[in-house]
Structure formats: C-alpha cells, structure tokens
Design a protein around this motif. Sequence first.
Motif, short mmCIF file in Angstrom:
data_model
loop_
_atom_site.label_atom_id
_atom_site.label_comp_id
_atom_site.label_asym_id
_atom_site.label_seq_id
_atom_site.Cartn_x
_atom_site.Cartn_y
_atom_site.Cartn_z
N ASP A 1 0.83 -1.21 0.00
CA ASP A 1 0.00 0.00 0.00
C ASP A 1 0.86 1.25 0.00
OD1 ASP A 1 1.02 -0.33 2.47
OD2 ASP A 1 -0.85 0.03 3.56
N ASP B 1 -0.59 -4.19 -6.52
CA ASP B 1 -1.35 -4.28 -5.27
C ASP B 1 -2.20 -3.04 -5.04
OD1 ASP B 1 -0.21 -6.71 -4.92
OD2 ASP B 1 1.39 -5.99 -3.61
N LYS B 2 -2.01 -2.43 -3.85
CA LYS B 2 -2.82 -1.24 -3.56
C LYS B 2 -1.97 0.01 -3.62
CE LYS B 2 -6.14 -3.62 -0.70
NZ LYS B 2 -6.52 -4.04 0.63
N SER C 1 -2.53 -4.11 -11.04
CA SER C 1 -3.59 -4.75 -10.27
C SER C 1 -4.83 -3.87 -10.22
CB SER C 1 -3.12 -5.03 -8.84
OG SER C 1 -3.33 -3.89 -8.05
N ASP C 2 -5.93 -4.47 -9.77
CA ASP C 2 -7.21 -3.76 -9.73
C ASP C 2 -7.23 -2.62 -8.72
OD1 ASP C 2 -8.36 -5.14 -11.66
OD2 ASP C 2 -9.58 -6.45 -10.40
N ASP C 3 -6.40 -2.72 -7.70
CA ASP C 3 -6.49 -1.74 -6.62
C ASP C 3 -5.45 -0.64 -6.71
OD1 ASP C 3 -8.65 -2.98 -5.26
OD2 ASP C 3 -7.27 -4.57 -4.69
N LYS D 1 -13.27 3.18 -10.03
CA LYS D 1 -12.97 1.76 -9.96
C LYS D 1 -13.92 0.93 -10.81
CE LYS D 1 -11.08 -1.17 -6.49
NZ LYS D 1 -9.94 -1.38 -7.34
N ASN E 1 -8.78 2.23 -12.11
CA ASN E 1 -9.08 0.94 -12.70
C ASN E 1 -8.00 0.61 -13.73
OD1 ASN E 1 -10.18 -1.03 -14.61
ND2 ASN E 1 -12.03 -0.81 -13.39
#
Lengths: 461, 481
Positions: A311, A339-340, A370-372, B380, B412
Amino acid sequence: MNSISTIPDADAAEAPHFGAVRTAFQQYESQTRAAGEPDWLASLRRRQLTRFLAAGYPTRRDEDWRHTSLDAVVSMPFALASSAGPDGRIVQLLEGSAFSSVSGQRLVFVNGHLIPELSRAVRSSDGVYVAGFASAVQEKSEILRARLTADSEDGSDGSLGALNLAFAREGAVVIVPANTVLDEPIVLVFVSFPQTAGERTHVRNVIMTGPNSRATVIEHYIGLGTESAVTSSVTELHAGQGAVFEHLKLQDESNSVFHLATLRARLESSSKVSCHSFALGSRLSRQNVLATLAGEGIEAVFNGLYLGDADRLIDHYLSVDHAAAGCASHEFFNGVLDDKATGVFYGRIRVRQHAQKTDAKQTNKNLLLSDDAAVHTRPQLEIYADDVKCTHGATIGQLDPEGLFYLRSRGLPVATARRMLIHAFAGEIIERVWCGAARDVLNRLVWDRVERTRHVSASEQ
Amino acid sequence: MSANVPNIDQLVRSEYKYGFVSEIDTDSLPPGINEEVIREISARKGEPQFLLEWRLKAYRHWTTLKEPHWAKAVYPPIDYQAISYYAAPRSKARYSSMDEVDPELLKTFEKLGIPLSERARLAGVAVDAVMDSVSVATTFQKELEQYGIIFCSFSEAVRNHPDLVEKYLGSVVPYTDNFFASLNSAVFSDGSFCYIPKGVRCPMELSTYFRINAAKTGQFERTLIVADEGSRVSYLEGCTAPIRDENQLHAAVVELVALEGAEIKYSTVQNWYPGDREGRGGIYNFVTKRGVCKGRRSKISWTQVETGSAITWKYPSCVLLGEESVGEFYSVAVTNNRQQADTGTKMIHIGRNTRSTIVSKGISAGEGQNSYRGLVVMKKSAANARNFSQCDSLLIGDRCGAHTFPWIQVMNPTATVEHEATTSKIGEDQIFYCNQRGISRQDAVNMIVNGFCKEVFRELPMEFAVEAQKLLSVTLEGSVG
C-alpha cells in the motif's frame, strides 16, 4: 547571541504537537551551540523553525498535496534520531547494498550522523571537497552561508524544507572546483535504523560544481528495522557554467519509513545536467524536484522510475522553471504500480516570457498491474513565450494487449511476454543513466524488484 | 510599418460589432442580494413554493462559501452587493404573437442576425431569445409541440411543467456545487428548458440567444435539457453584450440529462464583450456546465468556441454513468488583448466501457492568457473505459501565455488514458510562404488558425461553423502586425 533572531512564543492557536518540535529544537540548539556552530547558521535555523511553525505541515487542502496525506507523520511523536554506531548489521547491509561495488569516494550516514569509520573520503590534490555538513560549516563557512541563505529564504521548498534546515545535523557537502573532471562517482549512503517509533532524521546536502567541471553524485537511501520513522532530505545542487553533472538518487528505504525529500537545482548557462530519481521503497515517499534553468543553452534531463507494491504511496513533484532562453529540458517519469499502491505525479514546466527557443518535453507513463492500484497525474505547462517547443504527455493503462499478442504470436508464454514488456518499460528510464557502473547496478536491482511484484507474470483479469 | 499602425488600431477597435446598447425600458431590482431580493425575484416570476424554497436553500448555502481563486485569472474583487440581480425588458408578461413584441427588441435581435420572426423559416432553427434576465421570445414552439418536444423559457416551464422541472432541476448541478452555481441557483431569472420525449429526433436545431443589455446587472440564466430514452437533440447557444467600461458578471448553469440511448449535442459560440485593449470592461463569464449520461449508450457532446469575455471560467463536463456512454468535448478558446480564459472539461467515468474524447485548441494573442484545465477520472467501476485528450496551444506574439493543467486519476487498471499537449506558434516561415503566394499577412494568419481549429469546427452545426470562423478572424484581427 544578540545577533541571532528569536522564535516567537507559542500562541493558543498553535497546534499542540508543535510543543514537541519546540522542545526538540531547544535541545538540539544547545547541542549545536556547544559544538561551536557559527552564529549565522543558528540564526538561519531559528528563522526556518519560525517559518515552519507559522506554516505547519502541508495538508491535503494544499493544492500540491491533494493526494498525499501526511497525517501519519503529524501524529507520530517528534524525536530526533540518535546515532547508531557501526553496528554489525549496518556493516552487513552496506556490503550487500546496491552501490557497494562502485569505487570512489563515499560518505556513510546512519540516522543522519556521519560515520567516518564506514566512509571513504580522501582529500585529493585536485581540490575536490567532500565532507560532512557539520565540518563543512566550519571549514567552508562563507560559501555555505551564501548558498544556504539564498536557497532557503525564497521559501520555495515549503514548510518541510524549513523544518529540514532547522534540524539538519549532517549531510554531504561536495564542492568540485572549476575545470575538474571526476572519473568516479561520489556515493552518499544514508541508512535509517530507527530504534523507537517516530524518529526523525534531517539531512541537508549541498553540491556545487564549478564551471566546466564534470562529476557524478549518487545518493542512496536504505534502511533497517521495522519502527516507523521520518527521513527528511534536502539536496541543494548548483551546477556552474558549462558543468556536466549527473545526480542519481535511489530511494530504497524500509517499508515503515516516510521519506520526504527535495532536490533543488540551479543550473547555469551551457551546463548539461541529468537528475535521476529511482523510488522503490518506503511506505510513503515524496520527492520534490525544483529546478531553475538560469542561463542560456542548458540541457537538462529529469528522469525517474517508481515501483509500487503493497500500500505504498509514491509521489513525485516536479517544477522546472525555464528562466533563460535556448534551454532544453526533458522529463521522463515511468511508474509501475501493483497491489494497492498509489502513484502520484505532478510536473510543471514554466517558460518565462524571455525564455524563447525553449525545448521542453515531459512524459509520465504509468502501468497498472492490479485492480487496486491507482494513479493521479498532473502534467502541466505554463508558457509565457511564443517561440517555444513544448509538449507533454501522460498515459495510464495496463500492458498493451497488442504488444502481448505480438510476443505470444512469436511463441513466448504469456508470463514471459508480460515480463519482457514490464522490463522494457522500466528499462527505458534506466538507459538514460550515464554512469555505466551505476546503470548496471540499477538494472539488476530493478529487475529483482519487478520480479518480486505479485502480478508480474499474470494479471487478475 | 508605422504607417499601418493606426489602421490596425482601427481594426482592433472595430472588432466587437455587437457592442451597441438598445434603448429598451428595463425593469430591474436595485443592486444587492439578500433573502428579500430572492423572494422578490421569485414573486415577480410567480413561482411555485418548491422553487422559492430551493432558491433560499441555495442562497443560504452560498453565504457560507468563499469565492474560488484557483483559476489562472487575475481580476479585482467582485462586489456582489453592487450587482442588480434582476433586469427585464419592461413589457407585457407574454406575447400572444410576434407582432406584439417591442419593435426595439426585435430590432436588437435582427441586428444580431437572429431571426425571431417565424416567417424566417428558411433558417430552420428554433430560437429562444433571452435579453438580460428574461426570455423574450421562443420561435417554432407550435411546430415542435407536434413532436411532443417542449422548448420554452425556464419560467414558462416552471408554470406549465413544474413536475419535470422539480424532477430534474439541480439533479446534475446541485445548488451546493460551487460558489457561482450556488449564486445562480439562488437568483437565476430565466433560461431555456427543453424536453425531448422518448424516441424523438428533434427535427431542427434548437438555440438560445443570450444578450446582456442593461448596465450594472448580472445575468444568471439556467438551461436544462432532458433527452428521454432514444431521443436526439442538437442545441446551440450564442451570446453577446454591449460595450461598457464596467465588468459585468455572467454566472450561468447548464444541466443536461441524457437517458438511455439519448444523444445531446450542445454547441456554444460565446462572444460576450471582451473588454477593450487595456482590459477595461468586459464580461466575467463564470459558468457551470455539466451533463450526465444516465442511461446506457447515451452520449453528450460539448462543442464550444470561446472568443469573448474578459475572463472565461468554464468547464463543461460529462458524468459518464451509463454503460457504454460517450462524452465529448471540443473547444476553441481565443484570448486577445487582456482576455483571460481558464477553460477545459471534466470527464468522470463511472460506467463500464465508457469513452470520452477531449480536443482543446487554445489560441493566445496580444497579452491574452489561455489555460486548459481538465480532469479525467476513471473510477474503480469504469472497466475498459477509454479517454483520449489532445490539447494544443497556438501563440501569436511574445506577450501572451498558454498553459495546460490536466489532472488524471485512474483507479481501474483496464482503463486507458492518454493525454497529449503541444504548444506552437505561427512561424515566420509559414507566413512568408503565404505572402509569397500573394496571401496577405492577415489572411495567412486566419488560414493557419482555421486549419489549427478545424477539428473543432467540424463538430459545429454548419451555420455555426461559418459564424465561428468569421468570429475567429475578427477576434484575431490586428494581432499580427
């Protein structure tokens, strides 16, 4: 002490956590006075502390800090980091560190204290001066006085810059005389090894290269331990007329450290300067690059790569001021976020009215694995001259599906194809490093790091 | 060269041809703003209770706000108590036919080239003319009614279609949105309202023509366009104002709602009085424009040609809520003399597979300052969303400025965002080339500028495109000696 300015008393409106800052300053000042620090510096420190107390920490309400919150830094206790001796672990860390194989002069700082036992600085006959800030203040008092006063009093480094100078115990001072060519890079290693939570380290580096000189300085920030801490670093760079200079910074602090840094560069005419920022570590990092192109015919490159996982938040803030005609400045910043992690980029090129024939180019490319992961980018142009060539561009996205398809159509497995594209993306930044030895080291290091990110070989989608 | 100077001066002075003042008896409120003024405006317009409540809420909220100053524009503080918030040509409440309209009023619009007479069918454009704060005439209403299209002044809509107004008013730009939008919500006097029913393609261009006439007034109009499922409409907006030494405030709000499969095309040719060469006078154009693509596959397209106003502060935006919805923004902004423009767009991608395109062309001449400020957000949820932005600046002369402040936020990883910006000038070599072929300097500049703006002009309805080209050459006249 009469000549020294005073710090106004706290009033009711002052934030309560500034009490600790004031106490720490009093203690720190008595130490530095005992060590015989000159009056001008004591006075300057007090003015800087006053400036910090008046302005406070930047908050997200400040336009320049919209995506980077320092709440965690503010709420941490304020204690100055104490020296940690040349512990076995530190020796081991240094031996395995990125630039250990690079020869040349070297200064090692632990928690903002210079450790001569681990350093390798020689007074060479060519007049190159490499020393710690504390001793330079005595030996090069007048030069530093002029430099620090001029640089700090315009306030462009913000309240964090002021706080840094108020408490800066050490740092490296590098002075390269005119017409001197340094073949080997000067390596500065800053180790943070916090013993208790909230330790603060403030380092102030001053680099001055004379006319027609040539040098490379590498700053490397690494860390040990898991306690949270704050590293504040300000580097003042002054490149003389016709100087060729490369500045490379590798920020690879441990995950519990908040890294707040500024590189301020003033470039004189016909100089050729390249500044690189590689941000791989720390929990939150903010790197300001504030450059003034003060003379004609400058070629400047600002180059950066950031890799984020977990993060982490990595923030780059760039401001390039074209104050003279006929200069070229190119900024290239690439980010890989997994990751985030959050990447933040702010880049501003300002071309003053008389800075005709400016050639400025800025790109910021981001790869989201990544998605986050998230990216906030603001590439900006502010142009007051008409005969200029200015472009900027920003892209954000995932790996190019057509690129992947091309590689797969040549028989490469998808994981290998992804790796190749990510390495190429990072590689274009590393390639711009002039210093061959450093480039090899970075290539390996970045390769390792990229391999460690979770989605290097496969995406979630 | 020096012999030419007065000539150029003349050109520049004569450039704003809409600067006349019409001698029309005006009914206006004394300057100042307070709850009483708002009640008075509402009472004069005979508004239902819900609207008065809404205005008062907006006013109370506005008093808590501070005027924003982040825009790249320098101007003296605005005294909000020195502005009259309501001015209307004094006449009958409603005209039963065009013949009853004050001839001076008709003449005014005639002079501006806006045919209010319905006999001027050839133009094929339905016009709602707004003078100072009040809509004076709307043409082709009967014809449009056949299709179920409602096109009328805002006041009329409040009287005749209060349900629609209550449903959509403030749904895109709430009264809390920003300082100027709140002020507008409190005091807005009139504007246009347009509703296109399900599945209807509006057979003609709809247009509103705004004119500020009275001195010491502000103009606060509000436009609301609702395109129901599968409908389509193209809407034009034009504006002019007389030459005055003072600065006048224009704080408008435009709200667009596109339901499933609907398409709204909103074009603006903004030519408020820009002030003189020394920067005296001119309109402060502080406008909030936003559209929401509510339904799937809906589309909102903004096209603007900004040549007037002393200061332009305007960011027509699209909220792309529906899946596969599309937002577009095409802009040409010109600043000459001391004009300042801070304009751009916001594209908020929320739905999946949403797409947006931004093409912004800024032209600075004289001492004009031109800024593009834009925001692209990929939330997102915006999987596979796509944005492309292109911002080009053209500088004419060495005392003007061109700035670009894009802001991109991506949450996203499947979204793709690209932003490109370039800055260039009209090269001496380009002009020389044209001169050599017998094209005068001024014509060469016009030609190059038109080429530079072609991508945007292409998006304008034909009549407007011609108008915009002319306007541009007039605005830049004399900027190259």
